[in-house]
Scaffold this motif. Structure first.
Motif, PDB file in Angstrom:
ATOM      1  N   ALA A  96       0.821  -1.218   0.000  1.00 30.99           N
ATOM      2  CA  ALA A  96       0.000   0.000   0.000  1.00 30.99           C
ATOM      3  C   ALA A  96       0.851   1.262   0.000  1.00 30.99           C
ATOM      4  CB  ALA A  96      -0.921   0.000   1.211  1.00 30.99           C
ATOM      5  N   LEU A  97       2.030   1.183   0.596  1.00 27.26           N
ATOM      6  CA  LEU A  97       2.887   2.365   0.728  1.00 27.26           C
ATOM      7  C   LEU A  97       3.976   2.428  -0.341  1.00 27.26           C
ATOM      8  CD1 LEU A  97       3.268   2.231   4.603  1.00 27.26           C
ATOM      9  CD2 LEU A  97       1.693   3.665   3.264  1.00 27.26           C
ATOM     10  N   ALA A  98       4.037   1.437  -1.224  1.00 30.42           N
ATOM     11  CA  ALA A  98       5.135   1.330  -2.193  1.00 30.42           C
ATOM     12  C   ALA A  98       5.255   2.585  -3.062  1.00 30.42           C
ATOM     13  CB  ALA A  98       4.936   0.106  -3.074  1.00 30.42           C
ATOM     14  N   PRO A  99       6.395   3.299  -2.937  1.00 28.91           N
ATOM     15  CA  PRO A  99       6.605   4.490  -3.748  1.00 28.91           C
ATOM     16  C   PRO A  99       7.320   4.196  -5.076  1.00 28.91           C
ATOM     17  CG  PRO A  99       8.322   4.367  -2.103  1.00 28.91           C
ATOM     18  CD  PRO A  99       7.408   3.173  -1.889  1.00 28.91           C
ATOM     19  N   SER A 100       7.838   2.962  -5.194  1.00 29.48           N
ATOM     20  CA  SER A 100       8.617   2.607  -6.385  1.00 29.48           C
ATOM     21  C   SER A 100       8.414   1.136  -6.705  1.00 29.48           C
ATOM     22  CB  SER A 100      10.108   2.870  -6.126  1.00 29.48           C
ATOM     23  OG  SER A 100      10.581   1.980  -5.123  1.00 29.48           O
ATOM     24  N   LEU A 101       8.828   0.774  -7.919  1.00 32.03           N
ATOM     25  CA  LEU A 101       8.747  -0.637  -8.300  1.00 32.03           C
ATOM     26  C   LEU A 101       9.613  -1.510  -7.403  1.00 32.03           C
ATOM     27  CD1 LEU A 101       8.640  -0.791 -12.210  1.00 32.03           C
ATOM     28  CD2 LEU A 101       7.086  -1.920 -10.614  1.00 32.03           C
TER      29      LEU A 101
END
Length: 188
Positions: A96-101
């Motif tokens: 849910a918090l993933a800012p990047s691949l």
């Protein structure tokens, strides 16, 4: 399990674990069937890379299966299944918090650990350890529950994405693994 207790206990164990299998399959294996377009639209990440997440999860699940089997042999199913609930919830929070691949793939790697410790292979091994030669019926019945994963979670995922967004959907699944799956695994 005493012989007289076995069938009676299985009447509680199998449906309880079945509810968790519906959640596990529907929220992990089938997740991207609904969320992938929303993830791509929100992040701009290539569709094929977004879909690769579930492949990473399945590869990790397969790789850890021998260790999961050994852990179930040594400690029983309960601690392994409890672990799967916690790890799966954590993986959804990271997702849910993933800012990047890179973080997205890390979340799916963690999800693979949860899948390996909580999907059919682990639960079947736990039922085998619990019921021995009498596990066949429990395993067969549990398999039927897992088949409802997409039936339950596809509409739920679609609703969550439409009402909020894909990240909120992941946080809801994290919560469900903590408030539904974790207590069932701990008690059953």
């Amino acid at each position: 399990v005493a012989p007289a207790e076995g069938p009676r206990r299985a009447m509680l164990v199998v449906p309880a674990l079945g509810i968790v299998q519906i959640l596990m399959w529907g929220s992990t294996f089938y997740l991207l069937a609904v969320l992938a377009p929303a993830i791509v639209a929100d992040t701009g990440w290539p569709f094929r890379w977004v879909i690769a997440g579930v492949t990473i999860g399945l590869m990790v699940a397969g790789l850890i299966s021998p260790a999961v089997g050994r852990a179930i042999d040594r400690h029983g199913g309960r601690p392994v299944l409890v672990f799967s609930s916690v790890v799966t919830a954590a993986s959804f929070a990271v997702l849910a918090l993933a800012p990047s691949l890179a973080v997205y793939f890390a979340a799916w790697t963690l999800m693979g650990v949860g899948m390996g410790a909580g999907l059919y292979d682990a639960v079947f091994a736990a039922l085998g350890r619990l019921y021995g030669q009498e596990a066949r019926g429990a395993i067969t019945n549990l398999t039927l529950f897992g088949g409802f994963g997409s039936t339950v979670c596809w509409p739920l995922s679609a609703y969550l994405v439409a009402a909020w967004d894909w990240r909120t959907a992941c946080l809801v699944y994290a919560g469900l693994h903590l408030v539904l799956a974790l207590p069932i695994h701990a008690l059953v």
